[in-house]
Scaffold this motif. Structure first.
Motif: not given
Length: 99
Positions: A38-45, A77-91
């Motif tokens: 959750w830290v990673h998906l919300n705040f990235g690397d 599995r969780k990356k599409n819950l919000t656009t922020v998570l999706s964007d961070n997942y991609a990066a």
């Protein structure tokens, strides 16, 4: 002796990286269980690196940082819950297997 452990043990939930000032508290052990994804998906690397740095700086000499890193598949599995998570997942460049 029984009460001694309860005087030294506490459990908290907080946004640990919201305040990167480590000058106030020192710990013998820091547990990061089921949260790194959750830290990673919300705040990235940068969020993960900030967490690791703060934990290192907050630990007493010889202290323990116990990390429960989730596998990459659980991120997907969780990356599409919000656009922020999706964007961070991609990066994300720093994968859990490299922690």
């Amino acid at each position: 002796m029984k009460n001694f452990i309860y005087e030294r043990l506490s459990f908290r939930t907080e946004n640990y990286i919201a305040n990167l000032d480590t000058s106030v508290e020192r710990f013998e052990t820091i547990l990061c269980l089921g949260t790194i994804k959750w830290v990673h998906l919300n705040f990235g690397d940068l969020g993960v690196k900030a967490l690791f740095h703060k934990a290192f700086e907050s630990l007493d000499k010889g202290g323990l940082f116990i990390l429960d890193a989730q596998n990459w598949k659980s991120y997907k599995r969780k990356k599409n819950l919000t656009t922020v998570l999706s964007d961070n997942y991609a990066a994300i460049k720093l994968r859990p297997q490299n922690f």
